[in-house]
Design a protein around this motif. Structure first.
Motif, PDB file in Angstrom:
ATOM      1  N   ALA A  50     -59.624   3.528 -16.385  1.00 32.97           N
ATOM      2  CA  ALA A  50     -60.839   3.821 -17.147  1.00 32.97           C
ATOM      3  C   ALA A  50     -61.661   4.927 -16.481  1.00 32.97           C
ATOM      4  O   ALA A  50     -62.185   5.814 -17.167  1.00 32.97           O
ATOM      5  CB  ALA A  50     -61.675   2.553 -17.290  1.00 32.97           C
ATOM      6  N   LEU A  51     -61.754   4.903 -15.163  1.00 30.83           N
ATOM      7  CA  LEU A  51     -62.492   5.947 -14.452  1.00 30.83           C
ATOM      8  C   LEU A  51     -61.808   7.298 -14.596  1.00 30.83           C
ATOM      9  O   LEU A  51     -62.458   8.316 -14.824  1.00 30.83           O
ATOM     10  CB  LEU A  51     -62.637   5.594 -12.966  1.00 30.83           C
ATOM     11  CG  LEU A  51     -63.676   4.545 -12.622  1.00 30.83           C
ATOM     12  CD1 LEU A  51     -63.543   4.104 -11.167  1.00 30.83           C
ATOM     13  CD2 LEU A  51     -65.072   5.064 -12.885  1.00 30.83           C
ATOM     14  N   VAL A  60     -67.147  14.513 -19.663  1.00 31.65           N
ATOM     15  CA  VAL A  60     -67.245  13.387 -18.733  1.00 31.65           C
ATOM     16  C   VAL A  60     -68.034  12.223 -19.348  1.00 31.65           C
ATOM     17  O   VAL A  60     -69.173  12.372 -19.754  1.00 31.65           O
ATOM     18  CB  VAL A  60     -67.875  13.799 -17.378  1.00 31.65           C
ATOM     19  CG1 VAL A  60     -67.970  12.606 -16.451  1.00 31.65           C
ATOM     20  CG2 VAL A  60     -67.068  14.892 -16.710  1.00 31.65           C
ATOM     21  N   ASP A  61     -67.384  11.081 -19.413  1.00 27.56           N
ATOM     22  CA  ASP A  61     -67.993   9.873 -19.974  1.00 27.56           C
ATOM     23  C   ASP A  61     -68.805   9.161 -18.885  1.00 27.56           C
ATOM     24  O   ASP A  61     -68.319   8.251 -18.221  1.00 27.56           O
ATOM     25  CB  ASP A  61     -66.889   8.966 -20.534  1.00 27.56           C
ATOM     26  CG  ASP A  61     -67.430   7.726 -21.203  1.00 27.56           C
ATOM     27  OD1 ASP A  61     -68.662   7.577 -21.316  1.00 27.56           O
ATOM     28  OD2 ASP A  61     -66.598   6.889 -21.613  1.00 27.56           O
ATOM     29  N   GLU A  62     -70.046   9.593 -18.708  1.00 27.23           N
ATOM     30  CA  GLU A  62     -70.901   9.051 -17.654  1.00 27.23           C
ATOM     31  C   GLU A  62     -71.199   7.574 -17.856  1.00 27.23           C
ATOM     32  O   GLU A  62     -71.308   6.817 -16.893  1.00 27.23           O
ATOM     33  CB  GLU A  62     -72.205   9.840 -17.570  1.00 27.23           C
ATOM     34  CG  GLU A  62     -72.011  11.273 -17.122  1.00 27.23           C
ATOM     35  CD  GLU A  62     -73.291  12.083 -17.129  1.00 27.23           C
ATOM     36  OE1 GLU A  62     -74.326  11.586 -17.644  1.00 27.23           O
ATOM     37  OE2 GLU A  62     -73.262  13.211 -16.614  1.00 27.23           O
ATOM     38  N   ALA A  63     -71.318   7.142 -19.081  1.00 24.16           N
ATOM     39  CA  ALA A  63     -71.649   5.741 -19.371  1.00 24.16           C
ATOM     40  C   ALA A  63     -70.567   4.803 -18.824  1.00 24.16           C
ATOM     41  O   ALA A  63     -70.887   3.743 -18.265  1.00 24.16           O
ATOM     42  CB  ALA A  63     -71.833   5.537 -20.864  1.00 24.16           C
ATOM     43  N   THR A  64     -69.314   5.176 -18.977  1.00 25.39           N
ATOM     44  CA  THR A  64     -68.219   4.344 -18.471  1.00 25.39           C
ATOM     45  C   THR A  64     -68.249   4.289 -16.948  1.00 25.39           C
ATOM     46  O   THR A  64     -68.069   3.226 -16.349  1.00 25.39           O
ATOM     47  CB  THR A  64     -66.864   4.884 -18.957  1.00 25.39           C
ATOM     48  OG1 THR A  64     -66.837   4.820 -20.382  1.00 25.39           O
ATOM     49  CG2 THR A  64     -65.704   4.078 -18.398  1.00 25.39           C
ATOM     50  N   LYS A  97     -67.145  14.028  -7.437  1.00 27.21           N
ATOM     51  CA  LYS A  97     -67.858  15.267  -7.098  1.00 27.21           C
ATOM     52  C   LYS A  97     -67.547  16.365  -8.113  1.00 27.21           C
ATOM     53  O   LYS A  97     -68.418  17.150  -8.461  1.00 27.21           O
ATOM     54  CB  LYS A  97     -67.468  15.743  -5.699  1.00 27.21           C
ATOM     55  CG  LYS A  97     -68.077  14.947  -4.578  1.00 27.21           C
ATOM     56  CD  LYS A  97     -67.590  15.468  -3.234  1.00 27.21           C
ATOM     57  CE  LYS A  97     -68.005  14.572  -2.102  1.00 27.21           C
ATOM     58  NZ  LYS A  97     -67.451  15.014  -0.813  1.00 27.21           N
ATOM     59  N   LYS A  98     -66.303  16.404  -8.548  1.00 27.30           N
ATOM     60  CA  LYS A  98     -65.879  17.423  -9.507  1.00 27.30           C
ATOM     61  C   LYS A  98     -66.466  17.173 -10.894  1.00 27.30           C
ATOM     62  O   LYS A  98     -66.824  18.102 -11.610  1.00 27.30           O
ATOM     63  CB  LYS A  98     -64.349  17.441  -9.579  1.00 27.30           C
ATOM     64  CG  LYS A  98     -63.773  18.580 -10.365  1.00 27.30           C
ATOM     65  CD  LYS A  98     -62.253  18.575 -10.285  1.00 27.30           C
ATOM     66  CE  LYS A  98     -61.661  19.682 -11.116  1.00 27.30           C
ATOM     67  NZ  LYS A  98     -60.198  19.642 -11.099  1.00 27.30           N
TER      68      LYS A  98
END
Length: 128
Positions: A50-51, A60-64, A97-98
């Motif tokens: 998932a990450l 980028v799915d920040e919520a997940t 970081k990326k």
């Protein structure tokens, strides 16, 4: 060095004082427990998948990422770090970081440290 020793003595006293307060007020046998409980049905492999998906999706799915890192305790996050390294061949920290920036990046990276690593880093920064 004496300042650090004094700080640690005071921190120990405050921590023990709080535990005594909890025992007295709540009738507890010990101090407060962990702030994040063990995640039920924890599976580091599914969290790694998932990450990785959250980090590689466009935008980028920040919520997940937030959901996974905040709902796992530190021991589970350490297992996720190790599983990510084994599955992807690179540290999870590098991928974060990326993919992340700003304060979210800082918090996510801090959550991947062990409590001792985090405390040591904060003390070193404060002493500088």
């Amino acid at each position: 060095m004496a300042m650090v020793a004094e700080f640690l003595k005071q921190a120990w006293f405050i921590d023990n004082e709080e535990q005594e307060y909890v025992k007295t007020v709540k009738g507890s046998k010990g101090g407060p427990g962990p702030s994040v409980n063990t995640y039920p049905n924890f599976n580091p492999a599914s969290d790694v998948a998932a990450l990785d998906k959250a980090l590689t999706v466009k935008g980028v799915d920040e919520a997940t990422i937030i959901d996974i890192l905040t709902k796992r305790n530190n021991a589970q996050r350490q297992q996720i770090k190790e599983a990510y390294l084994q599955a992807k061949g690179k540290p999870l920290e590098d991928a974060l970081k990326k993919g992340l920036t700003g304060h979210l990046e800082e918090v996510a990276l801090a959550m991947l440290k062990t409590p001792a690593q985090f405390d040591a880093e904060q003390l070193r920064g404060a002493m500088k």
